[in-house]
Design a protein around this motif. Structure first.
Motif, short mmCIF file in Angstrom:
data_model
loop_
_atom_site.label_atom_id
_atom_site.label_comp_id
_atom_site.label_asym_id
_atom_site.label_seq_id
_atom_site.Cartn_x
_atom_site.Cartn_y
_atom_site.Cartn_z
N PHE A 86 16.71 8.78 33.45
CA PHE A 86 16.46 7.34 33.39
C PHE A 86 17.12 6.72 32.17
CE2 PHE A 86 13.86 3.87 31.62
CZ PHE A 86 14.02 2.93 32.63
N LEU A 87 16.92 7.33 31.00
CA LEU A 87 17.52 6.81 29.78
C LEU A 87 19.05 6.94 29.80
CD1 LEU A 87 15.01 8.11 27.10
CD2 LEU A 87 15.26 5.78 27.95
N ASP A 88 19.55 7.97 30.41
CA ASP A 88 21.00 8.13 30.55
C ASP A 88 21.60 6.96 31.34
OD1 ASP A 88 20.94 10.50 29.16
OD2 ASP A 88 21.00 11.78 30.94
N MET A 91 20.76 3.40 28.85
CA MET A 91 21.38 3.22 27.55
C MET A 91 22.77 2.57 27.58
SD MET A 91 19.28 3.93 25.11
CE MET A 91 17.97 3.25 26.13
N PRO A 92 23.61 2.84 28.59
CA PRO A 92 24.92 2.17 28.62
C PRO A 92 24.83 0.65 28.67
CG PRO A 92 24.95 4.09 30.04
CD PRO A 92 23.52 3.91 29.61
N VAL A 93 23.70 0.12 29.17
CA VAL A 93 23.51 -1.33 29.18
C VAL A 93 23.52 -1.85 27.75
CG1 VAL A 93 21.91 -3.20 29.76
CG2 VAL A 93 22.21 -1.27 31.34
N GLY A 94 22.80 -1.15 26.87
CA GLY A 94 22.77 -1.56 25.47
C GLY A 94 24.12 -1.40 24.80
N ASP A 95 24.83 -0.33 25.14
CA ASP A 95 26.16 -0.12 24.58
C ASP A 95 27.09 -1.27 24.94
OD1 ASP A 95 28.43 1.25 23.43
OD2 ASP A 95 28.97 1.87 25.46
N TYR A 96 27.06 -1.66 26.20
CA TYR A 96 27.94 -2.74 26.66
C TYR A 96 27.56 -4.07 26.02
CZ TYR A 96 30.63 -5.76 29.74
OH TYR A 96 31.50 -6.70 30.22
N TYR A 97 26.25 -4.35 25.95
CA TYR A 97 25.79 -5.63 25.41
C TYR A 97 26.16 -5.78 23.93
CZ TYR A 97 22.65 -9.57 24.49
OH TYR A 97 22.13 -10.80 24.13
N GLY A 98 26.17 -4.68 23.21
CA GLY A 98 26.43 -4.76 21.78
C GLY A 98 27.89 -4.67 21.37
#
Length: 267
Positions: A86-88, A91-98
């Motif tokens: 689930f976290l895998d 987490m890419p959502v946060g990477d992209y947003y930042g």
């Protein structure tokens, strides 16, 4: 380079027919560039006008960063030992947003949308987002080079500071992703001023913060300081643009100065 070229194409296509009220696109862009410069001066000169309360808030942020420093080895171990499917996926959502390119692109789209459809509030929201991201990342960028902190994946430990570094593996403190995410979310939250928007925007920023440790790119204190810088600048810029939006056309013509206390520029 490709992203920049795409941005230029979109920009020129949108502005060929766009008008902003009684002003041409060129005049509106010139006015916004002037306000951008004024806001930048207010932000970077604000520490000279800090009140006692603001210095105390800044000290609290530094204290929180120091506290994070004391426990971040354990936090890193916990993050690396608790990867899940689930976290895998999350987490890419946060990477992209930042990412700087993502936050800049989103801010630019909002700004150009307001410019194209002659929507002053949307255009100002986009400009607030652009200012928040660029101002905060400028501060973070200087600090990264100054401290030269090793990233977790280098296995040099959290106490390794090389000072005046430019290599990517030594640019850990503060987190640029956390800075950009919290700057963008804070500025948009102040401008939109709706509970649902605030909750959603800060949730995205929080995912970005967690992502940086989950991917072993940053220490906890890196993300805490980045979040503090982004939030402080984002809120301050949002309030300045809100004050500008409240001005009437007559006030602008009369040359009345824009008085905005930079009370929000504190960590």
């Amino acid at each position: 380079m490709r992203n920049f070229q795409i941005f230029l194409v979109i920009f020129f296509c949108l502005t060929q027919t766009a008008q902003a009220g009684d002003k041409s696109v060129g005049e509106t862009l010139g006015d916004d560039a002037t306000e951008y410069y004024k806001d930048m001066k207010r932000i970077f000169s604000s520490p000279a006008r800090f009140s006692t309360t603001q210095w105390l808030v800044l000290g609290s942020a530094l204290g929180a960063t120091a506290s994070a420093y004391l426990v971040e080895e354990d936090v890193r171990a916990f993050a690396q030992e608790n990867h899940t499917p689930f976290l895998d996926a999350l987490m890419p959502v946060g990477d992209y947003y930042g990412r700087m390119v993502s936050s800049t692109a989103l801010s630019s789209v909002i700004y150009l949308g307001g410019l194209t459809f002659d929507d002053r509030e949307t255009r100002l929201t986009g400009r607030a987002a652009i200012e928040a991201v660029t101002f905060s990342l400028a501060i973070t960028g200087v600090m990264k080079v100054l401290f030269g902190r090793s990233r977790p994946y280098t296995e040099h430990g959290h106490a390794q500071f090389n000072w005046l570094e430019t290599q990517e593996q030594f640019l850990s403190f503060p987190s640029g992703h956390s800075t950009a995410a919290f700057a963008l979310s804070s500025a948009l939250s102040v401008r939109i001023d709706r509970p649902w928007a605030t909750a959603g925007l800060y949730s995205l920023a929080a995912i970005t913060l967690l992502n940086r440790m989950y991917d072993d790119k940053h220490w906890l204190s890196d993300t805490v300081m980045g979040a503090a810088i982004g939030t402080a600048i984002g809120i301050a810029v949002g309030k300045m643009v809100n004050k500008e939006a409240e001005q009437t056309g007559d006030e602008k013509v009369s040359g009345a100065p824009l008085e905005v206390p930079i009370v929000s520029v504190s960590f």
